[in-house]
Scaffold this motif. Structure first.
Motif, PDB file in Angstrom:
ATOM      1  N   LYS A 172     -15.458  13.089  -2.739  1.00 16.48           N
ATOM      2  CA  LYS A 172     -14.091  12.742  -3.123  1.00 16.48           C
ATOM      3  C   LYS A 172     -13.469  11.909  -2.011  1.00 16.48           C
ATOM      4  CE  LYS A 172     -10.690  14.818  -5.914  1.00 16.48           C
ATOM      5  NZ  LYS A 172      -9.831  13.804  -6.306  1.00 16.48           N
ATOM      6  N   HIS A 173     -12.561  11.025  -2.387  1.00 21.20           N
ATOM      7  CA  HIS A 173     -11.824  10.255  -1.391  1.00 21.20           C
ATOM      8  C   HIS A 173     -10.384  10.099  -1.858  1.00 21.20           C
ATOM      9  CE1 HIS A 173     -11.928   6.799  -4.075  1.00 21.20           C
ATOM     10  NE2 HIS A 173     -13.224   7.011  -4.230  1.00 21.20           N
ATOM     11  N   PHE A 174      -9.567   9.597  -0.967  1.00 22.04           N
ATOM     12  CA  PHE A 174      -8.157   9.356  -1.272  1.00 22.04           C
ATOM     13  C   PHE A 174      -8.051   8.385  -2.450  1.00 22.04           C
ATOM     14  CE2 PHE A 174      -4.257   6.820  -0.405  1.00 22.04           C
ATOM     15  CZ  PHE A 174      -3.335   7.847  -0.563  1.00 22.04           C
ATOM     16  N   GLU A 175      -7.204   8.718  -3.414  1.00 25.68           N
ATOM     17  CA  GLU A 175      -7.091   7.866  -4.608  1.00 25.68           C
ATOM     18  C   GLU A 175      -5.717   7.226  -4.750  1.00 25.68           C
ATOM     19  OE1 GLU A 175      -8.357  10.452  -7.774  1.00 25.68           O
ATOM     20  OE2 GLU A 175     -10.458  10.370  -7.121  1.00 25.68           O
ATOM     21  N   GLY A 176      -4.882   7.395  -3.732  1.00 27.02           N
ATOM     22  CA  GLY A 176      -3.538   6.816  -3.807  1.00 27.02           C
ATOM     23  C   GLY A 176      -3.520   5.371  -3.328  1.00 27.02           C
ATOM     24  N   VAL A 177      -2.341   4.905  -2.993  1.00 27.22           N
ATOM     25  CA  VAL A 177      -2.147   3.524  -2.536  1.00 27.22           C
ATOM     26  C   VAL A 177      -2.462   3.448  -1.047  1.00 27.22           C
ATOM     27  CG1 VAL A 177      -0.437   1.676  -2.263  1.00 27.22           C
ATOM     28  CG2 VAL A 177      -0.333   3.194  -4.260  1.00 27.22           C
ATOM     29  N   ILE A 178      -3.283   2.466  -0.668  1.00 26.69           N
ATOM     30  CA  ILE A 178      -3.619   2.273   0.750  1.00 26.69           C
ATOM     31  C   ILE A 178      -2.962   0.989   1.248  1.00 26.69           C
ATOM     32  CG2 ILE A 178      -5.466   1.922   2.432  1.00 26.69           C
ATOM     33  CD1 ILE A 178      -7.335   3.466   0.549  1.00 26.69           C
ATOM     34  N   ASN A 179      -2.142   1.117   2.276  1.00 22.48           N
ATOM     35  CA  ASN A 179      -1.455  -0.032   2.870  1.00 22.48           C
ATOM     36  C   ASN A 179      -2.049  -0.308   4.241  1.00 22.48           C
ATOM     37  OD1 ASN A 179       1.052  -0.116   0.944  1.00 22.48           O
ATOM     38  ND2 ASN A 179       0.855   2.007   1.557  1.00 22.48           N
ATOM     39  N   VAL A 180      -2.531  -1.533   4.441  1.00 26.27           N
ATOM     40  CA  VAL A 180      -3.025  -1.930   5.759  1.00 26.27           C
ATOM     41  C   VAL A 180      -1.920  -2.736   6.431  1.00 26.27           C
ATOM     42  CG1 VAL A 180      -4.789  -3.222   7.017  1.00 26.27           C
ATOM     43  CG2 VAL A 180      -5.409  -1.972   4.939  1.00 26.27           C
ATOM     44  N   ILE A 181      -1.486  -2.280   7.611  1.00 23.28           N
ATOM     45  CA  ILE A 181      -0.347  -2.913   8.280  1.00 23.28           C
ATOM     46  C   ILE A 181      -0.836  -3.680   9.500  1.00 23.28           C
ATOM     47  CG2 ILE A 181       1.849  -2.482   9.450  1.00 23.28           C
ATOM     48  CD1 ILE A 181       0.812   0.189   7.183  1.00 23.28           C
ATOM     49  N   GLU A 182      -0.608  -5.003   9.465  1.00 31.10           N
ATOM     50  CA  GLU A 182      -1.055  -5.864  10.560  1.00 31.10           C
ATOM     51  C   GLU A 182       0.095  -6.655  11.179  1.00 31.10           C
ATOM     52  OE1 GLU A 182      -4.175  -8.191   8.746  1.00 31.10           O
ATOM     53  OE2 GLU A 182      -5.639  -6.580   9.044  1.00 31.10           O
ATOM     54  N   ASN A 183       1.314  -6.420  10.679  1.00 33.93           N
ATOM     55  CA  ASN A 183       2.489  -7.147  11.146  1.00 33.93           C
ATOM     56  C   ASN A 183       3.414  -6.162  11.878  1.00 33.93           C
ATOM     57  OD1 ASN A 183       5.280  -7.940  11.046  1.00 33.93           O
ATOM     58  ND2 ASN A 183       4.764  -9.503   9.552  1.00 33.93           N
ATOM     59  N   PRO A 184       3.768  -6.444  13.140  1.00 31.54           N
ATOM     60  CA  PRO A 184       4.595  -5.504  13.907  1.00 31.54           C
ATOM     61  C   PRO A 184       5.926  -5.162  13.232  1.00 31.54           C
ATOM     62  CG  PRO A 184       3.745  -7.237  15.344  1.00 31.54           C
ATOM     63  CD  PRO A 184       3.369  -7.610  13.943  1.00 31.54           C
ATOM     64  N   LEU A 192     -10.648  -5.100   7.567  1.00 33.59           N
ATOM     65  CA  LEU A 192     -11.291  -3.819   7.303  1.00 33.59           C
ATOM     66  C   LEU A 192     -11.964  -3.882   5.931  1.00 33.59           C
ATOM     67  CD1 LEU A 192      -8.549  -1.279   8.466  1.00 33.59           C
ATOM     68  CD2 LEU A 192     -10.547  -2.078   9.743  1.00 33.59           C
ATOM     69  N   SER A 193     -13.158  -3.314   5.838  1.00 31.00           N
ATOM     70  CA  SER A 193     -13.868  -3.278   4.552  1.00 31.00           C
ATOM     71  C   SER A 193     -13.219  -2.236   3.645  1.00 31.00           C
ATOM     72  CB  SER A 193     -15.338  -2.910   4.778  1.00 31.00           C
ATOM     73  OG  SER A 193     -15.425  -1.546   5.186  1.00 31.00           O
ATOM     74  N   GLU A 194     -13.520  -2.305   2.359  1.00 28.33           N
ATOM     75  CA  GLU A 194     -12.998  -1.297   1.422  1.00 28.33           C
ATOM     76  C   GLU A 194     -13.456   0.097   1.858  1.00 28.33           C
ATOM     77  OE1 GLU A 194     -10.658  -1.675  -0.985  1.00 28.33           O
ATOM     78  OE2 GLU A 194     -10.618  -3.652  -0.054  1.00 28.33           O
ATOM     79  N   GLY A 195     -14.710   0.188   2.308  1.00 25.52           N
ATOM     80  CA  GLY A 195     -15.243   1.473   2.765  1.00 25.52           C
ATOM     81  C   GLY A 195     -14.465   2.026   3.943  1.00 25.52           C
ATOM     82  N   GLN A 196     -14.137   1.149   4.884  1.00 25.19           N
ATOM     83  CA  GLN A 196     -13.346   1.582   6.050  1.00 25.19           C
ATOM     84  C   GLN A 196     -11.960   2.058   5.627  1.00 25.19           C
ATOM     85  OE1 GLN A 196     -13.831  -2.079   8.398  1.00 25.19           O
ATOM     86  NE2 GLN A 196     -14.510  -0.788  10.098  1.00 25.19           N
ATOM     87  N   LYS A 197     -11.329   1.296   4.737  1.00 23.00           N
ATOM     88  CA  LYS A 197      -9.973   1.670   4.282  1.00 23.00           C
ATOM     89  C   LYS A 197      -9.999   3.040   3.614  1.00 23.00           C
ATOM     90  CE  LYS A 197      -8.771  -3.090   3.283  1.00 23.00           C
ATOM     91  NZ  LYS A 197      -8.462  -4.016   2.191  1.00 23.00           N
ATOM     92  N   LEU A 198     -10.975   3.257   2.723  1.00 21.50           N
ATOM     93  CA  LEU A 198     -11.074   4.537   2.022  1.00 21.50           C
ATOM     94  C   LEU A 198     -11.334   5.674   2.993  1.00 21.50           C
ATOM     95  CD1 LEU A 198     -13.103   4.033  -1.277  1.00 21.50           C
ATOM     96  CD2 LEU A 198     -10.752   4.839  -1.016  1.00 21.50           C
ATOM     97  N   TYR A 199     -12.249   5.455   3.920  1.00 20.69           N
ATOM     98  CA  TYR A 199     -12.594   6.474   4.910  1.00 20.69           C
ATOM     99  C   TYR A 199     -11.360   6.852   5.732  1.00 20.69           C
ATOM    100  CZ  TYR A 199     -14.387   8.445   9.263  1.00 20.69           C
ATOM    101  OH  TYR A 199     -14.587   9.242  10.359  1.00 20.69           O
TER     102      TYR A 199
END
Length: 195
Positions: free
Chosen positions: A17-29, A165-172
């Motif tokens: 099982k993994h997180f199934e919600g919304v994943i936000n990657v933040i790269e802007n200060p 980041l890869s999709e796998g990294q984001k999910l992990y």
């Protein structure tokens, strides 16, 4: 199966099982500040960090990623790009917001290397679990025992400073912070063992 421990073989039988919600990657200060401010409204969030592995003896890298998660949304702050300060340090110093993690001493030490702050409101499940008679302490074992799920640790030693980041990294990364929160919520409904 006793309800205070779990074997590696038992975990292998569980559904992945993994997180199934919304994943936000933040790269802007600026976005990092805005989201940290938004998270000040939460009462409880899952917490974890990732560091680019070093395969050289005596060489350690700074924390690359800070993960904060609610039940529905995960926020992956790429600290190697945004830096670590301002609203984020205020959030992690706020005693009113519980930040839940597993084995967080090194995470906090690593964040302190980036910028000194006073961590408040942190709950380490590794310190909490024994009070409930739970004998396993790794995130993977706790998730197996308490949530009945298997979480993948395959991305743990990947490059957390990659351009993207890869999709796998984001999910992990999202799953680790979310799972800590879910485990805590499960433990809260248990009865502590009497000492």
């Amino acid at each position: 199966m006793p309800n205070n421990t779990i074997t590696k073989n038992d975990i292998k039988e569980l559904p992945l099982k993994h997180f199934e919600g919304v994943i936000n990657v933040i790269e802007n200060p600026l976005q990092a500040d805005a989201i940290a401010e938004k998270l000040q409204k939460e009462k409880i969030i899952g917490f974890d960090t990732e560091t680019k592995p070093s395969f050289k003896k005596g060489v350690s890298n700074n924390i690359s990623l800070l993960q904060l998660s609610t039940e529905e949304e995960a926020f992956l702050f790429r600290l190697n790009i945004t830096g670590f300060n301002g609203e984020l340090t205020r959030l992690l110093s706020n005693p009113k917001i519980k930040k839940i993690g597993v084995g967080i001493r090194d995470d906090l030490r690593g964040l302190q290397r980036l910028k000194k702050f006073t961590p408040k409101g942190f709950v380490d499940i590794q310190e909490l679990a024994p009070k409930y008679g739970i004998e396993v302490l790794s995130l993977k074992s706790l998730a197996g025992l308490l949530l009945g799920i298997r979480i993948s640790k395959r991305q743990r030693l990947s490059n957390w400073e990659a351009d993207a980041l890869s999709e796998g990294q984001k999910l992990y990364a999202a799953t680790d912070a979310w799972a800590a929160l879910k485990i805590y919520n499960k433990i809260k409904n248990m009865k502590p063992v009497t000492q």
